[in-house]
Design a protein around this motif. Structure first.
Motif, mmCIF file in Angstrom:
data_model
loop_
_atom_site.group_PDB
_atom_site.id
_atom_site.type_symbol
_atom_site.label_atom_id
_atom_site.label_comp_id
_atom_site.label_asym_id
_atom_site.label_seq_id
_atom_site.Cartn_x
_atom_site.Cartn_y
_atom_site.Cartn_z
ATOM 1 N N ILE A 26 -1.276 -2.469 -6.856
ATOM 2 C CA ILE A 26 -1.191 -1.347 -5.898
ATOM 3 C C ILE A 26 -0.784 -0.059 -6.640
ATOM 4 C CG2 ILE A 26 0.104 -0.388 -3.941
ATOM 5 C CD1 ILE A 26 0.301 -3.190 -2.771
ATOM 6 N N LYS A 65 -3.320 3.041 -7.188
ATOM 7 C CA LYS A 65 -3.061 4.258 -6.411
ATOM 8 C C LYS A 65 -2.574 5.411 -7.280
ATOM 9 C CE LYS A 65 -2.663 6.640 -2.677
ATOM 10 N NZ LYS A 65 -3.854 6.957 -1.899
ATOM 11 N N ASP A 91 -7.072 4.724 -0.450
ATOM 12 C CA ASP A 91 -6.355 3.599 0.169
ATOM 13 C C ASP A 91 -7.244 2.361 0.332
ATOM 14 O OD1 ASP A 91 -4.326 5.375 0.271
ATOM 15 O OD2 ASP A 91 -4.209 5.555 2.445
ATOM 16 N N ILE A 92 -8.486 2.591 0.741
ATOM 17 C CA ILE A 92 -9.385 1.448 1.008
ATOM 18 C C ILE A 92 -9.647 0.682 -0.288
ATOM 19 C CG2 ILE A 92 -11.716 0.808 1.792
ATOM 20 C CD1 ILE A 92 -11.525 3.313 3.652
ATOM 21 N N VAL A 111 -7.749 0.555 -2.890
ATOM 22 C CA VAL A 111 -6.502 -0.134 -3.269
ATOM 23 C C VAL A 111 -6.408 -1.449 -2.489
ATOM 24 C CG1 VAL A 111 -3.969 -0.007 -3.260
ATOM 25 C CG2 VAL A 111 -5.300 2.038 -3.783
ATOM 26 N N TYR A 112 -6.684 -1.366 -1.173
ATOM 27 C CA TYR A 112 -6.574 -2.574 -0.340
ATOM 28 C C TYR A 112 -7.553 -3.646 -0.807
ATOM 29 C CZ TYR A 112 -6.684 -5.775 3.529
ATOM 30 O OH TYR A 112 -6.628 -6.922 4.275
ATOM 31 N N ASN A 113 -8.782 -3.225 -1.047
ATOM 32 C CA ASN A 113 -9.790 -4.215 -1.465
ATOM 33 C C ASN A 113 -9.397 -4.880 -2.781
ATOM 34 O OD1 ASN A 113 -11.357 -3.856 0.781
ATOM 35 N ND2 ASN A 113 -12.578 -2.202 -0.137
ATOM 36 N N VAL A 155 -6.284 -5.496 -3.886
ATOM 37 C CA VAL A 155 -5.207 -6.505 -3.712
ATOM 38 C C VAL A 155 -5.681 -7.678 -2.862
ATOM 39 C CG1 VAL A 155 -3.208 -5.014 -4.086
ATOM 40 C CG2 VAL A 155 -4.162 -5.167 -1.815
#
Lengths: 69, 731
Positions: free
Chosen positions: A46, A50, A57-58, A60-62, A64
């Motif tokens: 993360i 970032k 953000d998207i 980063v989410y994908n 993790v």
């Protein structure tokens, strides 16, 4: 510089207790692999994504999300 | 690795006449000082940095920053322009070399101007043609010698930012009074902005946001997965619905909290403003009282003066020192001589008449003396007041007095014996001395002198009081904010202040309540999450659950860490700031107060300057005010675990604040900034052999001071030929 951010979060008492993260491990923790613990990897990805790679953000989410299969 | 400026060079830039190599200053880590007297090129030097970073220069006439595009002719050396002939091109450049642990960089900005007329004005742009060059950047590996041009504009920009990051430039590059604006303690957000810019606390906020986003997405993914599963129980879906409602309430509450925080910020600013205004109102009242007192004093002295002037006419005929008689001293002597001569002649004539009868006697008392009334008294009292002896009735003496009374009738005057005496001068002097003007003629000049002295004294006092009133009015005018001077009624300010204070208190209470509600909602949501985790269908993919579990834990840890780090930082900030403050002021005779940092309900920092009892201290001198700002700035940098990675460039940071503050500043600067370049006049001493004063020589021998340069203007130059020379003062 950013490694310090990772270490400070890992020093959170509840987090380190739940995931058995010792001070020894925290001292050695880095953004780059290998990671001692899944939580460290999760958090490092993360932070790196970032704040170093400046991803949205998207993304980063994908990143993790794919860590846990 | 910090960026270190290795050298700066000027070419025909203001006073820096000649090629770059003639105007090159070399610097290294630690403290670097350029000492110059007024006009020695300190501000011009600083303008070099302003040009490099902002494409601006400070116009010394208007004290405002202006874009260099319109100032090129003014910026170029007068001497170079004066020496140029028509069509000559003059190069004007500023070049900086700096390095980090890998590369050495060279940044240059410049232009050329062409003289169009032989009688070209030195400031009129229309007499010159200006050609601006683009930013020139080159770099080399520190192990190698050759520089390579950098043509890519983004890369050029990154290199310039590496020298000092744009958001840090205001804290790294300042001139004189600008320091006071770096952290304005009357502006609630000023300190917090500095903390956010200079520390990494922003990173924790950023991390808190992204971990929340990740946790929310993980939860959403899991719920979508469970909802799509036919085996999900109705109870699970109900619980999920309840939890969603709580999350909606939480979102609303967070919105409310934001609005309360906004209200808190506004009211805090209003309270701060009114506190300042109230202080101003009180200070204005003090000034008004002082002005009133001085006005009364003025009135009284003016009355004295008017009275003195009015009485000047009277003094001409004054019984004591009639000024009209001034210069008549000789006339009196002459009159006296003439009178004596007249008496002498008169008596001699009388004597000549009577001299035929040798038995006649005449005394030379003034004619007809003693007078009739005195003689009558002497007869009645049987006492002669001429010889102060008894003259009993019917004695010879008494009869003589009686005969004198009737001398005119008896013709006695003719029958007395003539004899000469010396009483003429004696009685003449008595007569003259009895005249009020005469005896004091000699003192008139002195009297006039004293009167003039008194007049001058009154005029001096009038001027002094007038100056004092003007100075008080000037000082008072600085306390006026906008049109607030009309609102001089302190009660009105106090009423507004109480209102703002009450609103501030309410927003504080609202924030506390809202935070309690949010905490309680979060608890309920966590309980719902726990129950939901137990109610999930057996075949829910484990990775979704683990994913959510880790994401939630990291989100919560990030929230707690931000609060912990921030609280720790406030404690460290207070400790560091006071340590820096005490070190900065340690050579000053007065002790300073305590710098106090508190976390406010909004979660930002409140600053106060207090005494040992915790009472707010106001009215500290300008020197202490500036030291407060520097101490807080240094503290913010010091609490940053990575320190500061850029140089400090300051022009006259402490001008006129005294050697004590300057000494403290140099000692403390070295602890915080990896490199500082300070342009200063206060170490200059024209009488000293190396032109440094005592403190300058102390600093020269201090290990933390790397270099001291001295700027000087050669003597006996016409204004048009002025240029700056510099030399490195050997340690």
């Amino acid at each position: 510089m950013i490694d310090n951010l990772l270490k400070e979060i890992l020093r959170d008492a509840e987090l380190s207790s739940k995931y058995n993260i010792s001070e020894e491990v925290i001292k050695k923790a880095k953004l780059a692999p290998p990671y001692e613990n899944k939580v460290i990897e999760y958090l490092a990805v993360i932070i790196k994504s970032k704040m170093v790679e400046m991803h949205g953000d998207i993304t980063v989410y994908n990143k993790v999300k794919n860590l846990i299969k | 690795m910090a960026s270190i400026i290795n050298q700066i060079s000027f070419q025909n830039f203001f006073n820096y006449y000649g090629p770059l190599e003639d105007n090159t200053y070399e610097f290294s880590t630690g403290v670097n000082i350029v000492v110059a007297d007024n006009g020695g090129g300190k501000s011009k030097f600083f303008n070099g940095f302003l040009w490099i970073f902002y494409d601006e220069i400070l116009d010394s006439d208007t004290k405002t920053r202006k874009t260099i595009k319109n100032q090129a002719v003014k910026v170029c050396s007068d001497k170079a322009k004066y020496e140029a002939i028509v069509n000559d091109l003059i190069d004007c450049n500023v070049a900086i070399e700096f390095s980090d642990n890998r590369f050495r960089y060279r940044i240059c900005k410049g232009f050329r101007i062409k003289k169009l007329k032989s009688d070209a004005s030195l400031i009129d742009g229309s007499d010159w043609q200006v050609f601006f060059k683009g930013l020139e950047v080159s770099k080399r590996d520190i192990q190698l010698l050759e520089f390579h041009e950098v043509y890519d504009e983004d890369e050029q920009r990154r290199i310039l930012d590496k020298l000092i990051q744009p958001n840090l430039r205001e804290y790294s590059l300042f001139q004189g009074e600008e320091i006071d604006k770096l952290i304005d303690f009357n502006q609630a957000d000023s300190l917090n902005r500095a903390v956010k810019t200079l520390t990494d606390i922003n990173k924790y906020e950023e991390l808190e946001k992204i971990t929340k986003y990740v946790a929310d997405r993980a939860e959403k993914d899991l719920n979508e997965k469970v909802s799509s599963n036919d085996t999900a129980s109705q109870n699970y879906m109900i619980k999920l619905g309840e939890k969603e409602k709580k999350k909606t309430s939480l979102t609303h509450e967070l919105e409310k909290l934001k609005s309360y925080e906004h209200s808190y910020t506004e009211n805090k600013a209003e309270v701060d403003r009114l506190e300042t205004l109230n202080e101003n109102a009180e200070a204005r009242k003090d000034f008004d009282d002082k002005i009133k007192e001085q006005n009364n004093k003025f009135k009284s002295i003016k009355e004295d003066y008017d009275r003195l002037v009015e009485k000047l006419n009277e003094r001409f005929f004054d019984g004591n020192f009639g000024w009209i008689a001034m210069g008549c001293g000789k006339e009196i002597v002459s009159f006296k001589e003439k009178l004596n001569r007249y008496r002498e002649e008169r008596i001699l004539k009388k004597a000549a008449i009577l001299s035929e009868d040798k038995h006649n006697h005449i005394n030379l008392l003034p004619p007809d003396s003693p007078d009739t009334v005195t003689l009558q008294t002497m007869i009645e009292r049987e006492h002669c007041y001429v010889c102060n002896r008894e003259a009993k009735k019917d004695t010879e003496e008494w009869k003589h007095i009686v005969s004198l009374l009737y001398r005119k009738e008896s013709g006695q005057n003719k029958s007395v014996q003539i004899f000469k005496n010396d009483l003429n001068d004696f009685f003449g002097d008595i007569q003259l001395g009895a005249q009020s003007y005469v005896g004091r003629i000699e003192g008139i000049e002195n009297s006039i002198l004293r009167t003039r002295e008194k007049e001058q004294d009154l005029l001096d006092r009038i001027t002094k009081v007038k100056d004092k009133i003007k100075s008080l009015k000037d000082e008072r005018s600085h306390l006026i904010i906008g049109d607030e001077d009309n609102m001089t009624d302190a009660r009105q300010i106090m009423a507004q202040y109480r209102g703002a204070l009450s609103r501030l208190q309410k927003s504080e209470d609202d924030i506390v309540k809202s935070k309690t509600t949010i905490e309680s909602l979060n608890d309920l949501i966590r309980k719902d999450e726990f129950e939901l985790s137990r109610m999930r269908p057996q075949d829910t993919p484990k990775e979704y659950e683990i994913h959510l579990d880790i994401a939630s834990d990291i989100r919560n840890a990030a929230q707690r860490t931000r609060v912990r780090v921030f609280n720790d930082m406030i404690l460290k900030l207070e400790k560091e700031a006071n340590q820096h403050f005490q070190n900065l002021i340690k050579y000053n005779e007065l002790a300073g107060g305590i710098l106090k940092f508190d976390k406010n309900p909004r979660g930002t920092i409140d600053f106060n300057y207090v005494d040992e009892e915790g009472n707010e201290v106001s009215g500290a001198s300008e020197g202490f005010q500036r030291m407060k700002v520097l101490a807080v700035l240094m503290a913010i940098i010091s609490v940053n675990p990575y320190g500061y990675l850029y140089p400090l460039l300051a022009d006259a940071p402490l001008s006129a604040f005294g050697q004590g503050f300057i000494k403290g500043f140099f000692e403390e600067t070295e602890k915080v900034f990896p490199q500082s370049i300070i342009l200063i006049k206060d170490l200059y001493d024209i009488e000293s052999e190396n032109k440094l004063n005592k403190l300058g020589n102390e600093l020269l021998n201090n290990d933390s001071v790397s270099t001291i340069y001295l700027n000087q203007i050669p003597g006996n130059l016409k204004q048009i030929e002025v240029y700056t020379e510099h030399k490195k003062i050997p340690k």
